[in-house]
Design a protein around this motif. Structure first.
Motif, PDB file in Angstrom:
ATOM      1  N   HIS A 138       0.834  -1.124  -0.085  1.00  8.54           N
ATOM      2  CA  HIS A 138       0.078  -0.059  -0.151  1.00  8.54           C
ATOM      3  C   HIS A 138       0.869   1.237  -0.024  1.00  8.54           C
ATOM      4  CE1 HIS A 138      -2.819   2.966   1.030  1.00  8.54           C
ATOM      5  NE2 HIS A 138      -2.077   3.045   2.269  1.00  8.54           N
ATOM      6  N   HIS A 139       1.861   1.346   0.897  1.00  7.49           N
ATOM      7  CA  HIS A 139       2.716   2.434   1.107  1.00  7.49           C
ATOM      8  C   HIS A 139       3.334   2.655  -0.302  1.00  7.49           C
ATOM      9  CE1 HIS A 139       1.556   3.550   4.835  1.00  7.49           C
ATOM     10  NE2 HIS A 139       1.745   2.327   5.475  1.00  7.49           N
ATOM     11  N   LEU A 140       4.170   1.834  -0.875  1.00 12.92           N
ATOM     12  CA  LEU A 140       4.785   1.650  -2.142  1.00 12.92           C
ATOM     13  C   LEU A 140       4.142   2.234  -3.025  1.00 12.92           C
ATOM     14  CD1 LEU A 140       7.028  -1.339  -1.777  1.00 12.92           C
ATOM     15  CD2 LEU A 140       7.902   1.028  -1.660  1.00 12.92           C
ATOM     16  N   ARG A 141       2.606   1.960  -3.265  1.00 11.67           N
ATOM     17  CA  ARG A 141       1.766   2.142  -4.312  1.00 11.67           C
ATOM     18  C   ARG A 141       1.570   3.736  -4.034  1.00 11.67           C
ATOM     19  NH1 ARG A 141      -0.718  -2.737  -3.803  1.00 11.67           N
ATOM     20  NH2 ARG A 141      -2.269  -2.018  -2.107  1.00 11.67           N
ATOM     21  N   GLN A 142       1.540   4.248  -2.904  1.00 11.20           N
ATOM     22  CA  GLN A 142       1.065   5.518  -2.663  1.00 11.20           C
ATOM     23  C   GLN A 142       2.202   6.337  -3.184  1.00 11.20           C
ATOM     24  OE1 GLN A 142      -1.858   7.067  -1.494  1.00 11.20           O
ATOM     25  NE2 GLN A 142      -2.770   4.851  -2.171  1.00 11.20           N
ATOM     26  N   ALA A 143       3.328   6.051  -2.722  1.00 10.91           N
ATOM     27  CA  ALA A 143       4.452   6.671  -3.059  1.00 10.91           C
ATOM     28  C   ALA A 143       4.790   6.961  -4.544  1.00 10.91           C
ATOM     29  CB  ALA A 143       5.697   6.054  -2.385  1.00 10.91           C
ATOM     30  N   PHE A 144       4.520   5.770  -5.236  1.00  7.86           N
ATOM     31  CA  PHE A 144       4.825   5.930  -6.635  1.00  7.86           C
ATOM     32  C   PHE A 144       3.852   6.557  -7.393  1.00  7.86           C
ATOM     33  CE2 PHE A 144       8.010   2.651  -5.781  1.00  7.86           C
ATOM     34  CZ  PHE A 144       9.159   2.678  -6.734  1.00  7.86           C
ATOM     35  N   ASP A 145       2.549   6.599  -6.981  1.00  7.58           N
ATOM     36  CA  ASP A 145       1.539   7.388  -7.521  1.00  7.58           C
ATOM     37  C   ASP A 145       1.732   8.792  -7.340  1.00  7.58           C
ATOM     38  OD1 ASP A 145       0.070   5.171  -8.563  1.00  7.58           O
ATOM     39  OD2 ASP A 145      -1.457   5.184  -6.512  1.00  7.58           O
ATOM     40  N   LEU A 146       2.407   9.298  -6.314  1.00  4.81           N
ATOM     41  CA  LEU A 146       2.665  10.595  -6.223  1.00  4.81           C
ATOM     42  C   LEU A 146       4.051  11.052  -6.927  1.00  4.81           C
ATOM     43  CD1 LEU A 146       2.263  10.866  -2.038  1.00  4.81           C
ATOM     44  CD2 LEU A 146       0.773  11.950  -3.893  1.00  4.81           C
ATOM     45  N   LEU A 147       4.539  10.430  -7.343  1.00  5.73           N
ATOM     46  CA  LEU A 147       6.088  10.553  -8.023  1.00  5.73           C
ATOM     47  C   LEU A 147       5.763  11.530  -9.263  1.00  5.73           C
ATOM     48  CD1 LEU A 147       8.259   7.570  -8.136  1.00  5.73           C
ATOM     49  CD2 LEU A 147       8.606   9.480  -6.850  1.00  5.73           C
ATOM     50  N   GLY A 148       4.598  11.251  -9.919  1.00  9.03           N
ATOM     51  CA  GLY A 148       4.068  12.293 -11.074  1.00  9.03           C
ATOM     52  C   GLY A 148       3.907  13.620 -10.446  1.00  9.03           C
ATOM     53  N   GLU A 149       3.738  13.875  -9.375  1.00  7.20           N
ATOM     54  CA  GLU A 149       3.394  15.231  -8.859  1.00  7.20           C
ATOM     55  C   GLU A 149       4.467  15.991  -8.670  1.00  7.20           C
ATOM     56  OE1 GLU A 149       0.291  16.331  -8.467  1.00  7.20           O
ATOM     57  OE2 GLU A 149      -0.621  14.284  -8.415  1.00  7.20           O
ATOM     58  N   VAL A 157       6.289  16.000  -1.336  1.00  5.49           N
ATOM     59  CA  VAL A 157       7.757  15.379  -0.848  1.00  5.49           C
ATOM     60  C   VAL A 157       7.681  14.613   0.382  1.00  5.49           C
ATOM     61  CG1 VAL A 157      10.132  15.667  -0.682  1.00  5.49           C
ATOM     62  CG2 VAL A 157       9.184  17.004  -2.372  1.00  5.49           C
ATOM     63  N   SER A 158       7.053  15.425   1.375  1.00  5.51           N
ATOM     64  CA  SER A 158       7.053  14.568   2.718  1.00  5.51           C
ATOM     65  C   SER A 158       6.291  13.527   2.756  1.00  5.51           C
ATOM     66  CB  SER A 158       6.591  15.822   3.493  1.00  5.51           C
ATOM     67  OG  SER A 158       6.546  15.329   4.867  1.00  5.51           O
ATOM     68  N   GLU A 159       5.134  13.439   1.875  1.00  6.86           N
ATOM     69  CA  GLU A 159       4.208  12.408   2.010  1.00  6.86           C
ATOM     70  C   GLU A 159       4.843  11.042   1.333  1.00  6.86           C
ATOM     71  OE1 GLU A 159       0.597  13.090   0.383  1.00  6.86           O
ATOM     72  OE2 GLU A 159       0.170  14.884   1.417  1.00  6.86           O
ATOM     73  N   ILE A 160       5.527  11.666   0.092  1.00  7.82           N
ATOM     74  CA  ILE A 160       6.462  10.159  -0.342  1.00  7.82           C
ATOM     75  C   ILE A 160       7.212   9.815   0.508  1.00  7.82           C
ATOM     76  CG2 ILE A 160       8.017   9.856  -2.177  1.00  7.82           C
ATOM     77  CD1 ILE A 160       6.587  11.761  -4.053  1.00  7.82           C
ATOM     78  N   GLY A 161       8.113  10.629   1.038  1.00  3.41           N
ATOM     79  CA  GLY A 161       9.036  10.103   2.259  1.00  3.41           C
ATOM     80  C   GLY A 161       8.510   9.299   3.260  1.00  3.41           C
ATOM     81  N   ASP A 162       7.358   9.915   3.571  1.00  2.10           N
ATOM     82  CA  ASP A 162       6.534   8.982   4.827  1.00  2.10           C
ATOM     83  C   ASP A 162       6.234   7.590   4.343  1.00  2.10           C
ATOM     84  OD1 ASP A 162       5.215   8.808   7.552  1.00  2.10           O
ATOM     85  OD2 ASP A 162       3.465   8.949   6.303  1.00  2.10           O
ATOM     86  N   HIS A 163       5.632   7.597   3.268  1.00  2.00           N
ATOM     87  CA  HIS A 163       5.115   6.271   2.472  1.00  2.00           C
ATOM     88  C   HIS A 163       6.373   5.178   2.396  1.00  2.00           C
ATOM     89  CE1 HIS A 163       0.956   7.088   2.002  1.00  2.00           C
ATOM     90  NE2 HIS A 163       1.123   7.921   1.438  1.00  2.00           N
ATOM     91  N   LEU A 164       7.347   5.942   1.937  1.00  2.00           N
ATOM     92  CA  LEU A 164       8.625   5.063   1.654  1.00  2.00           C
ATOM     93  C   LEU A 164       9.074   4.560   3.055  1.00  2.00           C
ATOM     94  CD1 LEU A 164      10.455   6.965  -1.009  1.00  2.00           C
ATOM     95  CD2 LEU A 164       9.056   5.096  -1.592  1.00  2.00           C
ATOM     96  N   ARG A 165       9.289   5.227   4.011  1.00  2.00           N
ATOM     97  CA  ARG A 165       9.846   4.862   5.314  1.00  2.00           C
ATOM     98  C   ARG A 165       8.902   3.796   5.916  1.00  2.00           C
ATOM     99  NH1 ARG A 165       9.217   6.759  10.404  1.00  2.00           N
ATOM    100  NH2 ARG A 165       7.447   8.356   9.578  1.00  2.00           N
ATOM    101  N   LYS A 166       7.428   4.066   5.623  1.00  2.00           N
ATOM    102  CA  LYS A 166       6.647   3.086   6.507  1.00  2.00           C
ATOM    103  C   LYS A 166       6.771   1.813   5.604  1.00  2.00           C
ATOM    104  CE  LYS A 166       3.672   6.375   8.380  1.00  2.00           C
ATOM    105  NZ  LYS A 166       2.497   7.138   8.546  1.00  2.00           N
TER     106      LYS A 166
END
Length: 262
Positions: A138-149, A157-166
């Motif tokens: 779930h967290h990886l999907r969220q992070a990669f979905d946000l990469l296009g932003e 950026v903060s949300e991506i880092g949070d998802h990747l860390r989790k």
């Protein structure tokens, strides 16, 4: 199979029709086969009350979808022989035909870096990873979905880092059987120290993986706390740093999930 035009056409047909999870299983089996230097490189399949288990020559056993194995046999990517006796067992082998297809398939991915990235992202997108590591998936999907932003948004950026860390913390917790660790690298190292299933020749690489995980979490933490980083005069994260953090985190999750557990 051979390397003629007819075979290339057949390879394309197989790659197009084969389920992505079945293809991922095939790639993992070839990887394990190429890592094995023993005389018996067969994969043992066992039908149990809990499902179908496949014992890899190097990386241990885990449950797999027997239908995927049947597809690989049907497309001549594996050779299967039936075991004798009371055990309901099968033996699978990687053949020269298997490796010919594998080489063709890897060539389609392009450069070695592209091959690794394609393999890792396909694995993380597979149903099996999601079923075994739901939180991390779930967290990886969220992070990669946000990469296009846009990376100009500190919040994104903060949300991506949070998802990747989790994602890293969740996959470490799944593998070690503990709760989500604040220091996943140390938690993984402690687990590896007491894990007999890690073969001696893999121990050093596994220890390096724990160090790698710790460094990746630092990179993800920087993104997660980008506002604080900027307040301390640190440079902002650009798109390339964010992309690299996402892929390296995905790679860490991929390697952690493949550690033998039984």
């Amino acid at each position: 199979m051979n390397t003629g035009t007819g075979s290339l056409k057949y390879y394309s047909t197989v790659a197009e029709r084969l389920d992505s999870d079945a293809m991922q299983l095939f790639l993992e089996m070839v990887d394990d086969h190429r890592s094995d230097d023993s005389n018996d490189q067969r994969f043992l399949g066992l039908r149990t009350g809990a499902g179908y288990l496949l014992r890899f020559p190097v990386s241990g056993q885990r449950p797999v979808n027997s239908g995927h194995l049947a597809d690989l046999v049907g497309y001549r990517l594996l050779r299967r022989t039936r075991g004798s006796g009371r055990l309901r067992s099968d033996f699978y082998e990687i053949t020269s035909e298997s490796l010919a297809f594998w080489r063709w398939y890897m060539d389609q991915a392009g450069s070695p870096v592209a091959e690794v990235e394609t393999t890792v992202l396909r694995f993380l997108d597979a149903e099996q990873f999601a079923s075994q590591h739901g939180g991390a998936a779930h967290h990886l999907r969220q992070a990669f979905d946000l990469l296009g932003e846009s990376a100009s948004s500190i919040q994104i950026v903060s949300e991506i880092g949070d998802h990747l860390r989790k994602a890293v913390m969740d996959v470490v917790a799944d593998v070690t059987g503990g709760t989500r660790p604040e220091s996943p690298g140390q938690a993984l190292r402690d687990w590896l120290d007491g894990h007999d299933q890690i073969q001696e020749r893999q121990a050093e690489a596994a220890a390096l993986l724990a160090d790698y995980v710790q460094q990746i979490v630092k990179l993800d933490h920087r993104l997660n706390h980008m506002r604080d980083e900027l307040s301390k005069g640190e440079p902002p994260a650009d798109n390339e740093e964010i992309r690299r953090a996402a892929f390296l985190t995905a790679l860490a999750c991929y390697e952690i999930s493949r550690l033998p557990r039984g």
